[in-house]
Design a protein around this motif. Structure first.
Motif, mmCIF file in Angstrom:
data_model
loop_
_atom_site.group_PDB
_atom_site.id
_atom_site.type_symbol
_atom_site.label_atom_id
_atom_site.label_comp_id
_atom_site.label_asym_id
_atom_site.label_seq_id
_atom_site.Cartn_x
_atom_site.Cartn_y
_atom_site.Cartn_z
ATOM 1 N N MET A 1 0.833 -1.196 0.000
ATOM 2 C CA MET A 1 0.000 0.000 0.000
ATOM 3 C C MET A 1 0.868 1.246 0.000
ATOM 4 N N ASN A 2 0.428 2.274 -0.735
ATOM 5 C CA ASN A 2 1.179 3.525 -0.776
ATOM 6 C C ASN A 2 1.185 4.213 0.587
ATOM 7 N N SER A 3 2.212 5.011 0.834
ATOM 8 C CA SER A 3 2.288 5.771 2.075
ATOM 9 C C SER A 3 1.164 6.798 2.112
ATOM 10 N N PRO A 4 0.667 7.142 3.303
ATOM 11 C CA PRO A 4 -0.418 8.122 3.389
ATOM 12 C C PRO A 4 0.019 9.493 2.913
ATOM 13 N N LEU A 5 -0.926 10.248 2.398
ATOM 14 C CA LEU A 5 -0.654 11.626 2.001
ATOM 15 C C LEU A 5 -0.425 12.471 3.252
ATOM 16 N N PRO A 6 0.328 13.551 3.143
ATOM 17 C CA PRO A 6 0.471 14.453 4.298
ATOM 18 C C PRO A 6 -0.886 15.012 4.720
ATOM 19 N N ASP A 7 -1.111 15.123 6.023
ATOM 20 C CA ASP A 7 -2.364 15.695 6.515
ATOM 21 C C ASP A 7 -2.652 17.049 5.877
ATOM 22 N N LEU A 8 -1.605 17.847 5.670
ATOM 23 C CA LEU A 8 -1.756 19.190 5.125
ATOM 24 C C LEU A 8 -2.440 19.187 3.764
ATOM 25 N N VAL A 9 -2.200 18.148 2.970
ATOM 26 C CA VAL A 9 -2.803 18.049 1.642
ATOM 27 C C VAL A 9 -4.304 17.750 1.745
ATOM 28 N N LEU A 10 -4.680 16.960 2.723
ATOM 29 C CA LEU A 10 -6.068 16.541 2.873
ATOM 30 C C LEU A 10 -6.924 17.559 3.622
ATOM 31 N N GLU A 11 -6.303 18.375 4.452
ATOM 32 C CA GLU A 11 -7.067 19.266 5.335
ATOM 33 C C GLU A 11 -8.049 20.188 4.615
#
Length: 281
Positions: free
Chosen positions: A1-11
């Protein structure tokens, strides 16, 4: 599985959803009936089996409402869950938990549904080198998170936007005057860093593409399985082949067996059933 996106991108996506739900005056029900000092531990539960997605987003949603909440993710994005599994616990202000509940559940249920459907498609490709990929048929404003859910289900992502790659569709070919003009234009103008995909509907069009050159990937659109087999044989490993159109779950295994490299399906994001999740105090 790919690493999670940075929280900053999703916020930003999550902030917009919270602002929509909280409205102009916040959660007036909770503020009216729940004393500010009441604390609880809530459990985010799976009410049916699936592949989890949206836990990172749920965590961000609760923390945007109240950074003091203590959150523990018990089943991470990309992992399977069974009915009645606890996916996450949230401890702290009852008012804060209630104010973030619906947004967290909306995201988690929707995205877990996408991951679960993707995983069912991926399972049908077992024993082949074929990969399942999504399309741009996503919910407006939610493409980033829906495509992340496809990754959690074991699939792959197609373009995120029109600027990612050159994808020449049937309407481009019609407007430009044919396959030869569009491919010659690509060879003359496209950056050497840009991948090029072209859609074909017939084996005759595929033959043209192979003769002219200029493409990296060919999208085989709405072809039946025997025609796909002939296309793979004609291609002889020269270009990447993507099968698309009417790629329903019962058909995936036989299409993957033809030797195409990718099967793309808009259904992964536009027709996935939301998984039933609940938040219980």
């Amino acid at each position: 599985m790919n690493s999670p996106l940075p929280d900053l991108v999703l916020e930003p996506v999550i902030r917009n959803a919270l602002a929509e739900d909280l409205g102009t005056y916040g959660d007036i029900t909770t503020r009216t009936v729940i004393p500010a000092d009441v604390t609880y531990t809530a459990r985010l539960n799976a009410r049916e089996a699936g592949v989890v997605s949206g836990m990172q987003i749920a965590r961000i949603a609760f923390h945007l409402v109240d950074p003091a909440l203590k959150i523990e993710t018990l089943i991470a994005d990309g992992q399977p869950c069974a009915k009645d599994d606890v996916l996450m616990t949230i401890e702290g202000s009852a008012a804060s938990i209630l104010s973030g509940e619906r947004v967290a559940l909306n995201f988690a249920g929707r995205l877990t549904g996408i991951a679960t459907m993707t995983a069912s498609y991926v399972a049908e490709t077992e024993g082949t080198d074929c990969r399942i990929t999504c399309t741009r048929k996503t919910t407006p404003g939610l493409r980033l998170v829906e495509k992340q859910a496809v990754l959690h289900g074991g699939g792959f992502n197609h373009r995120f936007s029109l600027s990612d790659a050159i994808l020449i569709k049937d309407n481009h070919i019609a407007a430009a005057g044919g396959i030869s003009p569009v491919l010659e234009a690509v060879k003359a103008q496209a950056s050497h860093m840009m991948r090029v995909e072209i859609e074909v509907d017939t084996l005759e069009q595929l033959e043209q593409v192979l003769e002219i050159g200029g493409a990296d990937v060919v999208l085989l659109d709405n072809m039946d399985t025997p025609t796909l087999e002939k296309a793979v044989a004609m291609n002889a490993g020269k270009l990447v082949l993507e099968a698309s159109g009417n790629m329903t779950l019962p058909r995936v295994a036989e299409v993957a067996a033809t030797g195409v490299h990718y099967i793309s399906s808009g259904a992964l994001t536009h027709s996935a059933k939301t998984l039933d999740l609940g938040l219980d105090f």
